[in-house]
Motif scaffolding. Structure first.
Motif, short mmCIF file in Angstrom:
data_model
loop_
_atom_site.label_atom_id
_atom_site.label_comp_id
_atom_site.label_asym_id
_atom_site.label_seq_id
_atom_site.Cartn_x
_atom_site.Cartn_y
_atom_site.Cartn_z
N PHE A 149 -32.15 -49.73 58.98
CA PHE A 149 -31.95 -48.74 60.03
C PHE A 149 -33.10 -48.76 61.02
O PHE A 149 -32.90 -48.72 62.24
N ARG A 150 -34.34 -48.86 60.53
CA ARG A 150 -35.49 -48.90 61.42
C ARG A 150 -35.48 -50.17 62.28
O ARG A 150 -35.93 -50.16 63.43
N GLU A 151 -34.95 -51.26 61.75
CA GLU A 151 -34.81 -52.48 62.55
C GLU A 151 -33.89 -52.23 63.73
O GLU A 151 -34.16 -52.68 64.85
N VAL A 227 -26.05 -45.89 61.57
CA VAL A 227 -25.94 -45.24 60.26
C VAL A 227 -24.57 -45.51 59.66
O VAL A 227 -24.43 -45.85 58.48
N ARG A 228 -23.52 -45.36 60.47
CA ARG A 228 -22.16 -45.60 59.99
C ARG A 228 -22.02 -47.04 59.48
O ARG A 228 -21.46 -47.28 58.41
N GLU A 229 -22.54 -47.97 60.24
CA GLU A 229 -22.41 -49.38 59.88
C GLU A 229 -23.25 -49.76 58.68
O GLU A 229 -22.98 -50.76 58.01
N LEU A 230 -24.26 -48.95 58.38
CA LEU A 230 -25.13 -49.22 57.22
C LEU A 230 -24.72 -48.41 55.99
O LEU A 230 -25.49 -48.31 55.03
N THR A 235 -32.15 -43.46 54.54
CA THR A 235 -33.38 -42.78 54.14
C THR A 235 -34.44 -43.05 55.18
O THR A 235 -34.77 -44.20 55.47
N GLU A 236 -34.94 -41.98 55.77
CA GLU A 236 -35.98 -42.07 56.78
C GLU A 236 -37.32 -41.65 56.19
O GLU A 236 -37.41 -40.65 55.48
N HIS A 237 -38.37 -42.42 56.49
CA HIS A 237 -39.72 -42.16 56.02
C HIS A 237 -40.56 -41.67 57.19
O HIS A 237 -40.70 -42.36 58.20
#
Length: 248
Positions: A149-151, A227-230, A235-237
């Protein structure tokens, strides 16, 4: 070079209230350990938004004056926390009587303020031995391995023109500490970077990223689609740098 708009949040007052996460419990524990959250004490919350810091301060038993320049945000603040005294003003223009507070806080707001004005004003408004606590939630922890997600988020940000931000960046904690003490009004009592994580779904990511002053609605939608595609949950840090200053 674009500049974020500090009044961006006022147009999104209800979303801001709903989408912005609370500050971590560890932050309030640190302030309590320092003796900054004393029942019956007086605190001023500068740039209070919809009360993300005002609420916990009230629950800790303090009398709170909340200073917020956005009229819509201030209205939400009054509705949520009628026990607080609300001033609709910038921190630079707030009416703060000399020696009237034991604690001042700037939660995710100091970067919008003219520190050359606000720091002496806060110093004047604090009692002897008073404290000024400064913190913000930084959405992304560079000490944690980059997630898929961060990528995706980094790819969105990489397409933009550079942004001109006021002051050090959100995770330049040592630079912030030097800037906040450079004029001699305060000494460092505590510096700590609090790390925590949270799970967010597509709707939560869309709402949160829409409240960011440097994100467009289209970019927030793109983050939500990621987010949907993942798989529908990420989980966000995050990091919350906390700087507690003691009045000199």
């Amino acid at each position: 070079m674009a500049t974020p708009d500090p009044m961006h949040f006022d147009a999104l007052a209800e979303l801001y209230e709903r989408a912005r996460p609370a500050y971590p419990d560890a932050l309030w524990s640190r302030l309590r350990e320092l003796g900054a959250l004393r029942t019956g004490g007086r605190a001023v919350d500068l740039g209070a938004g919809t009360g993300q810091a005002t609420g916990p301060l009230l629950r800790a038993g303090l009398e709170v004056t909340a200073v917020e320049p956005g009229e819509r945000l201030a209205a939400r603040l009054r509705e949520r926390y009628p026990a607080a005294t609300v001033q609709v003003a910038r921190a630079e223009d707030a009416v703060l009587a000399p020696g009237s507070f034991e604690l001042a806080v700037a939660a995710t707001s100091i970067h919008w303020m003219k520190r050359e004005v606000v720091l002496p004003k806060v110093h004047h408004a604090l009692t002897a031995g008073g404290r000024f606590a400064v913190w913000r939630n930084a959405y992304g922890d560079t000490s944690v391995a980059v997630t898929p997600f961060r990528e995706r988020i980094e790819a969105i940000v990489a397409r933009r023109d550079a942004l001109e931000r006021p002051g050090p960046s959100e995770l330049e904690t040592d630079r912030w500490a030097r800037e906040l003490t450079a004029r001699g009004h305060f000494a460092i009592e505590l510096i700590e970077e609090l790390r925590w994580s949270t799970d967010l779904d597509e709707q939560q990511v869309r709402g949160l990223f829409t409240t960011f002053s440097d994100w467009s609605p289209a970019e927030a939608d793109e983050a939500a689609i990621a987010v949907r595609e993942l798989g529908g949950l990420v989980t966000e840090h995050y990091v919350t740098p906390l700087i507690v200053l003691a009045k000199r």
